[in-house]
Design a protein around this motif. Structure first.
Motif, PDB file in Angstrom:
ATOM      1  N   GLU A  63      -5.144  10.828   5.153  1.00 37.08           N
ATOM      2  CA  GLU A  63      -5.585  10.245   3.893  1.00 37.08           C
ATOM      3  C   GLU A  63      -6.438  11.194   3.065  1.00 37.08           C
ATOM      4  OE1 GLU A  63      -5.742   5.558   5.367  1.00 37.08           O
ATOM      5  OE2 GLU A  63      -7.606   6.687   5.074  1.00 37.08           O
ATOM      6  N   TRP A  93      -3.754   7.296  -3.446  1.00 33.59           N
ATOM      7  CA  TRP A  93      -3.499   5.903  -3.084  1.00 33.59           C
ATOM      8  C   TRP A  93      -2.496   5.339  -4.072  1.00 33.59           C
ATOM      9  CZ3 TRP A  93      -8.482   7.468  -4.610  1.00 33.59           C
ATOM     10  CH2 TRP A  93      -8.828   7.176  -5.931  1.00 33.59           C
ATOM     11  N   SER A 132      -0.114   1.245   3.452  1.00 41.42           N
ATOM     12  CA  SER A 132      -1.579   1.215   3.337  1.00 41.42           C
ATOM     13  C   SER A 132      -2.166  -0.155   3.673  1.00 41.42           C
ATOM     14  CB  SER A 132      -1.996   1.624   1.922  1.00 41.42           C
ATOM     15  OG  SER A 132      -1.417   0.773   0.948  1.00 41.42           O
TER      16      SER A 132
END
Length: 466
Positions: free
Chosen positions: A132, A221, A372
């Protein structure tokens, strides 16, 4: 991004900080799981352990790695990745400190429980944070550093008994792993929280700041807004049924099952005993051969890191699985023909192939494929599955050798590697240089598992900050 793209020096400094943390987590994993191998005979004498007793002492750490990995999911979701890694390094420091005191058997088992919990936590949170916190074009290499550090930790675990050359120093020989825990605590002070997690809990401003400090030029994201009271996140069961998500979870768990049943755990935990079974003399000769195996593991992992973002995941998995089969069959031949040198060469071939395929790739794939919304849960389940089968191998390896012989056990391992080859050929997607949100879009829209890493339709990339 405000101020333009990061300079080369700034980007590589950011990558270096994430890499340092990833390496500390991997070193903790590797050293902790392999540190008992060179001292097991002496520990057996000190505590008057039978063969099954040695297996039980070995497997205690692995069992609590499983529990640590299970706990890592909800902890990472609620408190963040850094908090989980902080807990892991603190537990490891306590466990290794206890080991240095030369405890009795109960105390030694308690120390291994603490270290096992720490390794389980870090084995889940370390690769997830690296995945991430690293831009897409460098992600495979940085996540693969975890496996490189695992192999380095294993090599160190094999080197310490050779260097100390005194079986009675088993407590400091194992307890020196506390240095890794301290380094891990230092590494945490150098990195921000995962920008993906910060955004997921609604701390978007901090997420943008973290992304900028980590060298991202675009938001790491998805464009989806974090869940709120007005728009709550769908139930877990509903998310698990979306698109190709079930297949992704099955693949991630399956890769870890194949990784552990391929033979690597038996070799790591009981390498000196294996070399004695192949014809090497006990003591220095067996330990020296074990160290050579660890060195090959380290060098091959370096090759994997250089190749994983160039050649891709699929070629490494396919070629690696095939060569692993050949190496294991070579060990079978060496055992049958009483050729110890052939056994050493074959194990080196196997280890080298493992280090470029089933070693790093399960960690890379799970950090990339799990959506996610369920990333913490999915990665925790995959990590726990890994430790469950790791414990199975640790618990039955010596008994299996005594029942069907070393050659029989390695034939079973070779069969597992054939299955890994089939899985890689049919189902493994290619995710090289793909953005996590692109992969997630494919998974949630139901793209076939084999193609979830394919490039989706053209769409605008969102900068970190305007």
């Amino acid at each position: 991004m405000r101020g333009g793209p990061p300079s080369g020096a700034r980007l590589y400094l950011a990558l270096g900080r994430v890499a340092f943390l990833t390496v500390c987590a991997g070193l903790l994993f590797g050293y902790s799981t392999a540190s008992i191998a060179g001292w097991l005979d002496e520990i057996g004498l000190v505590f008057d352990l039978s063969t099954s007793g040695k297996e039980n002492v070995t497997v205690t750490l692995v069992i609590f790695c499983f529990f640590g990995a299970i706990a890592a999911g909800p902890l990472a979701r609620a408190y963040g990745r850094r908090a989980v890694l902080l807990l892991a390094f603190v537990l490891a420091a306590a466990g290794y400190g206890f080991t240095l005191s030369e405890p009795d058997l109960l105390g030694f088992l308690i120390a291994r429980i603490l270290i096992g919990l720490s390794v389980g936590l870090s084995s889940m949170a370390g690769p997830m944070y690296a995945g991430e916190a690293t831009p897409a074009r460098h992600r495979g290499s940085v996540v693969s550093l975890f496996q490189l550090a695992v192999t380095t930790g294993i090599l160190l675990a094999y080197a310490v008994p050779l260097w100390m050359d005194d079986p009675q120093k088993w407590a400091p020989g194992i307890g020196v792993g506390g240095v890794i825990a301290v380094a891990g605590l230092v590494s945490l002070a150098l990195v921000p929280e995962s920008p993906v997690w910060l955004n997921a809990v609604g701390r978007t401003r901090q997420a943008i700041s973290a992304a900028v400090s980590l060298g991202f030029t675009h938001r790491p994201w998805t464009a989806r807004k974090p869940a709120t009271a007005a728009a709550p996140q769908p139930p877990l069961g509903q998310i698990l049924r979306r698109g190709t998500t079930p297949a992704v979870l099955a693949l991630c768990c399956g890769l870890f099952i194949l990784q552990n049943l391929s033979g690597i755990d038996g070799i790591l935990y009981y390498a000196p005993s294996i070399f004695v079974g192949l014809g090497f003399s006990p003591g220095t000769a067996a330990l020296g051969a074990t160290f050579g195996l660890g060195l090959i593991n380290l060098l091959a992992t370096l090759v994997a890191i250089a190749m994983v973002d160039r050649l891709g995941r699929r070629p490494l998995a396919i070629v690696g699985s095939l060569v692993m089969v050949l190496g294991l069959l070579g060990v079978v031949a060496a055992q049958s023909l009483s050729l110890p040198v052939l056994g050493l060469i074959s194990l080196c071939v196997y280890i080298g192939a493992f280090a470029i395929s089933l070693g790093p790739l399960p960690y890379v794939m799970m950090s990339e494929l799990v959506p996610s919304a369920i990333r913490e849960t999915g990665i925790a389940v995959a990590s726990a599955t890994s430790w469950l089968f790791n414990a199975l191998v640790a618990f039955v390896f010596l008994s299996g050798v005594s029942t069907i012989g070393l050659a029989g056990v390695f034939l079973v391992f070779a069969g597992i590697c054939v299955l890994a080859l089939v899985v890689s050929l049919i189902w493994l997607p290619e995710t090289r240089a793909r953005h996590l949100d692109d992969i997630e879009d494919n998974v949630l829209s139901g793209v076939a598992l084999r193609h979830v890493g394919d490039t989706p339709g053209v769409r605008d990339a969102k900068p970190v900050a305007s």
